[in-house]
Scaffold this motif. Structure first.
Motif, mmCIF file in Angstrom:
data_model
loop_
_atom_site.group_PDB
_atom_site.id
_atom_site.type_symbol
_atom_site.label_atom_id
_atom_site.label_comp_id
_atom_site.label_asym_id
_atom_site.label_seq_id
_atom_site.Cartn_x
_atom_site.Cartn_y
_atom_site.Cartn_z
ATOM 1 N N VAL A 83 0.885 -1.183 -0.037
ATOM 2 C CA VAL A 83 -0.064 0.066 0.098
ATOM 3 C C VAL A 83 0.740 1.382 0.071
ATOM 4 O O VAL A 83 0.542 2.158 -0.723
ATOM 5 N N THR A 84 2.245 1.099 0.836
ATOM 6 C CA THR A 84 2.927 2.346 0.623
ATOM 7 C C THR A 84 3.949 2.359 -0.191
ATOM 8 O O THR A 84 4.864 3.268 -0.246
ATOM 9 N N SER A 85 4.042 1.511 -1.165
ATOM 10 C CA SER A 85 5.262 1.530 -2.180
ATOM 11 C C SER A 85 5.098 2.683 -2.807
ATOM 12 O O SER A 85 4.178 3.189 -3.683
ATOM 13 N N PRO A 86 6.432 3.486 -3.019
ATOM 14 C CA PRO A 86 6.752 4.508 -3.918
ATOM 15 C C PRO A 86 6.606 4.026 -5.215
ATOM 16 O O PRO A 86 6.897 2.893 -5.658
ATOM 17 N N GLU A 87 6.139 4.835 -6.143
ATOM 18 C CA GLU A 87 5.966 4.734 -7.524
ATOM 19 C C GLU A 87 6.617 5.815 -8.656
ATOM 20 O O GLU A 87 6.760 6.895 -8.116
ATOM 21 N N LEU A 88 6.839 5.296 -9.897
ATOM 22 C CA LEU A 88 7.244 6.406 -10.745
ATOM 23 C C LEU A 88 6.163 6.762 -11.604
ATOM 24 O O LEU A 88 5.622 5.836 -11.946
ATOM 25 N N THR A 89 6.044 7.972 -11.982
ATOM 26 C CA THR A 89 5.060 8.275 -13.067
ATOM 27 C C THR A 89 5.095 7.871 -14.179
ATOM 28 O O THR A 89 6.364 7.319 -14.870
ATOM 29 N N GLN A 90 4.312 7.676 -15.202
ATOM 30 C CA GLN A 90 4.256 7.015 -16.588
ATOM 31 C C GLN A 90 5.360 8.150 -17.314
ATOM 32 O O GLN A 90 6.003 7.465 -18.051
ATOM 33 N N GLN A 91 5.235 9.399 -16.902
ATOM 34 C CA GLN A 91 6.013 10.488 -17.572
ATOM 35 C C GLN A 91 7.361 10.039 -17.420
ATOM 36 O O GLN A 91 8.462 10.173 -18.174
ATOM 37 N N VAL A 92 7.962 9.628 -16.128
ATOM 38 C CA VAL A 92 9.262 9.593 -15.820
ATOM 39 C C VAL A 92 9.626 8.106 -16.432
ATOM 40 O O VAL A 92 10.802 8.156 -16.875
ATOM 41 N N ILE A 93 8.844 7.111 -16.421
ATOM 42 C CA ILE A 93 9.237 5.855 -17.310
ATOM 43 C C ILE A 93 9.492 6.078 -18.490
ATOM 44 O O ILE A 93 10.423 5.750 -19.044
ATOM 45 N N ASP A 94 8.504 6.762 -19.230
ATOM 46 C CA ASP A 94 8.926 7.080 -20.713
ATOM 47 C C ASP A 94 10.232 7.689 -20.827
ATOM 48 O O ASP A 94 10.917 7.555 -21.903
ATOM 49 N N GLU A 95 10.235 8.801 -20.100
ATOM 50 C CA GLU A 95 11.460 9.722 -20.099
ATOM 51 C C GLU A 95 13.055 9.001 -20.192
ATOM 52 O O GLU A 95 13.719 8.783 -20.788
ATOM 53 N N LYS A 96 12.789 8.017 -19.148
ATOM 54 C CA LYS A 96 14.052 7.334 -18.551
ATOM 55 C C LYS A 96 14.372 6.271 -19.849
ATOM 56 O O LYS A 96 15.393 5.972 -20.382
ATOM 57 N N LEU A 97 13.034 5.568 -20.406
ATOM 58 C CA LEU A 97 13.268 4.528 -21.494
ATOM 59 C C LEU A 97 13.879 5.222 -22.608
ATOM 60 O O LEU A 97 14.696 4.703 -23.115
#
Length: 219
Positions: A83-97
């Motif tokens: 429940v408390t897991s931090p996440e990356l936004t989709q924008q960050v994932i796309d930019e990183k890829l």
């Protein structure tokens, strides 16, 4: 029409998956996004994780990295999410890829002569292998394939590109990219032959058409 980089990005999402939280991959490595392996907690802390609509500090990110790394491997990504897991936004994932693809392509361009002149299918195959193996793994682990690429022997490159530890579908897709280049070359040669024949007919004397008409239609 999508560029080969856009197509590569889409295929990587298909093959690697796209997960916003940290999980363990099939090798047991803590991973996030589109197959982005995190070698240690410091690598995780360098990413802008969020939780509850706000940024997450390095201490919480490191704790999550340790928690996930201690869980059993061989589970689906959802198993590792709390429940408390931090996440990356989709924008960050796309930019990183996109950033990684650009970095890997720069390496391939520097190491492989004539990279920019290679067919798009070959570039896509190489980018997929580089993302999966790392550029060093690709450039040192497949000498026969790279020799075939250097000489433009695409069918031989297709025969030498098989990787261990990935799905049969992914290996088949990579082979297909090399083989598509063979097909494209055959088509290009056929089109060139047709154009040459058409030009030859256009240059033929008018009497030739009369003879052909009489032969075909009797008049």
């Amino acid at each position: 029409m999508s560029s080969y980089l856009e197509l590569s990005s889409a295929k990587l999402r298909e093959f690697e998956g796209c997960v916003n939280w940290m999980y363990r991959d099939t090798a047991g490595k803590v991973t996030v996004g589109v197959g982005l392996m995190l070698p240690d907690a410091a690598a995780a802390c360098a990413l802008p994780f969020v939780a509850g609509g706000g940024p997450v500090g390095p201490e919480q990110i490191a704790e999550e990295f340790d928690r996930v790394g201690a869980l059993p491997l061989g589970k689906l990504p959802g198993f590792y999410k709390a429940v408390t897991s931090p996440e990356l936004t989709q924008q960050v994932i796309d930019e990183k890829l996109n950033s990684i693809l650009a970095e890997f392509e720069a390496t391939l361009r520097a190491k492989l002569p004539g990279y920019d002149r290679m067919p798009d299918g070959v570039k896509m195959a190489l980018l997929d292998m580089a993302y999966n193996l790392g550029p060093a793994g690709l450039l040192t682990g497949y000498p026969h394939m790279l020799n075939a690429i250097e000489t433009g022997s695409w069918s031989q490159a297709a025969a030498e590109c098989t990787r261990e530890g990935i799905s049969a579908a992914r290996n088949s897709w990579t082979r297909a990219q090399f083989l598509s280049t063979v097909v494209d070359s055959i088509r290009a040669e056929a089109r060139a032959e047709v154009r040459a024949e058409v030009k030859a007919i256009e240059k033929a004397p008018a009497s030739w058409f009369g003879k052909l008409r009489k032969l075909l239609f009797g008049k």
